[in-house]
Design an enzyme around this catalytic site. Structure first.
Site, short mmCIF file in Angstrom:
data_model
loop_
_atom_site.label_atom_id
_atom_site.label_comp_id
_atom_site.label_asym_id
_atom_site.label_seq_id
_atom_site.Cartn_x
_atom_site.Cartn_y
_atom_site.Cartn_z
N GLY A 279 0.83 -1.19 0.00
CA GLY A 279 0.00 0.00 0.00
C GLY A 279 0.86 1.25 0.00
N CYS A 280 0.25 2.39 -0.30
CA CYS A 280 1.01 3.64 -0.40
C CYS A 280 1.49 4.12 0.96
CB CYS A 280 0.17 4.71 -1.10
SG CYS A 280 -1.52 4.89 -0.48
N TYR A 281 0.60 4.18 1.95
CA TYR A 281 1.03 4.58 3.30
C TYR A 281 2.10 3.64 3.86
CZ TYR A 281 -2.78 8.02 3.95
OH TYR A 281 -3.62 9.12 3.86
N ALA B 164 5.59 4.39 2.16
CA ALA B 164 6.23 5.60 2.67
C ALA B 164 6.71 5.43 4.10
CB ALA B 164 5.25 6.78 2.59
#
Length: 346
Positions: A149-151, A154
């Site tokens: 996932g993106c979160y 990061a």
């Protein structure tokens, strides 16, 4: 011989981003794009900005042909991806899944955070989490890639060196993250309509976001410890891009902390160190993660800030980085200058 590829869910934001990048690949034959909404329509008819690309005339199909491709990208919701991935793998094909269907090893997290019972524990055990900076060697030989996932991308890139070297002196990590509106997908949701989101910012799911078990699963695998994440996501009034600010207690001094991160990531082609906190606008359309490392000496908290494109390194360009590893293409190929391509959507 060309590598045959199919995209299931090709009309969503991540599917469109995959098409944008795949247009660069000379080694790939796109055999099928799937969208029930646009069945029978040509790509250029639905998305005119693809009119000058090599895929412009390909038409959307309603259902995937499980015999036509070598590798299937799944850019569909989590629950249907569980079943479709199983069917594709049974055909001895490879899957790069952009949903959360196979990201979390904890079988019991799915009913609690995603609202469905997972049917294939044995596939969960075999799935490889597709974060190359951490799992590169496993990715190369995998049949099922659980694209992060993106979160979590990061956040985990902000944490990995500290977790690996065991320098975190607490059992809780504090994460505040901000995402562009495209992270909510193309579905119609009132809060994300332009009149609602313009000049606005807000936190959401501040105590039970569905990416928490994904982060904690990887954190615990890397560290061998039961470390919790205090995670608060926020929406920004921009189309795409993401900032994650990560804080954790450490006894390391500032110089050693920075040196630790630089050593760990010194050979990573898509990690860029910044001397000041990174900004979203410099990673839009790219596969880069910009990172800033500092220490608040007054409190003893490390401050690590990352910036990525939530549709790029947070989704589709990372999927293509995994693709390169799987098929044996140079990992950086076609991915270094993505932000220079004229098509950036949304």
């Amino acid at each position: 011989m060309a590598i045959k590829v199919s995209i299931v869910g090709a009309s969503g934001y991540t599917g469109i981003e995959l098409l944008r990048i795949l247009n660069l690949y000379k080694e790939v034959e796109l055999v099928q794009i799937i969208s029930r909404e646009f069945e029978g329509k040509a790509l250029k008819e639905v998305f005119p900005f693809f009119i000058s690309t090599k895929f412009s005339d390909i038409k959307f199909d309603k259902e995937p042909d499980l015999d036509s491709a070598d590798i299937y990208f799944l850019a569909i919701p989590h629950e249907p991806a569980v079943e479709l991935a199983k069917k594709i793998l049974d055909k001895n094909k490879k899957v790069i899944d952009l949903s959360a269907a196979y990201r979390i090893k904890n079988f019991n997290a799915y009913p609690e955070f995603y609202g469905f019972e997972h049917s294939y524990k044995e596939l969960l055990d075999k799935a490889v989490y597709g974060l190359p900076e951490i799992h590169r060697d496993k990715i190369k030989n995998a049949n099922l890639i659980a694209n992060p996932g993106c979160y979590p991308t990061a956040t985990l890139l902000a944490l990995y060196p500290a977790l690996k070297e065991n320098i975190i002196d607490s059992d809780t990590i504090i994460v505040n993250a901000l995402s562009g509106i495209s992270g909510a997908g193309r579905g119609l949701k009132q809060k994300f309509h332009y009149p609602e989101a313009f000049s606005n910012s807000f936190a959401y799911n501040p105590t039970k976001h569905r990416h928490i078990p994904e982060m904690e699963d990887q954190i615990n695998q890397i560290s061998g410890k039961d470390i919790k994440v205090r995670f608060t996501p926020h929406i920004l009034p921009v189309s795409r891009g993401m900032i994650s600010t990560v804080n954790f207690k450490t006894n390391l001094n500032k110089k050693d902390l920075i040196e630790l991160y630089r050593l760990e990531y010194r050979y990573e082609p898509f990690i860029r160190f910044q001397k000041t906190p990174p900004e979203i606008k410099y990673v839009i359309g790219s596969n880069y993660c910009d990172i800033y490392v500092d220490l608040d000496e007054r409190t003893g908290y490390a401050v690590v800030i990352t910036a990525i494109d939530n549709l790029g390194k947070g989704a589709s360009s990372q999927a293509m980085q995994n693709f390169n590893l799987i098929v044996g293409i140079e990992e950086e190929k076609y991915l270094k200058n993505l932000s220079e391509i004229s098509i950036i959507y949304p």
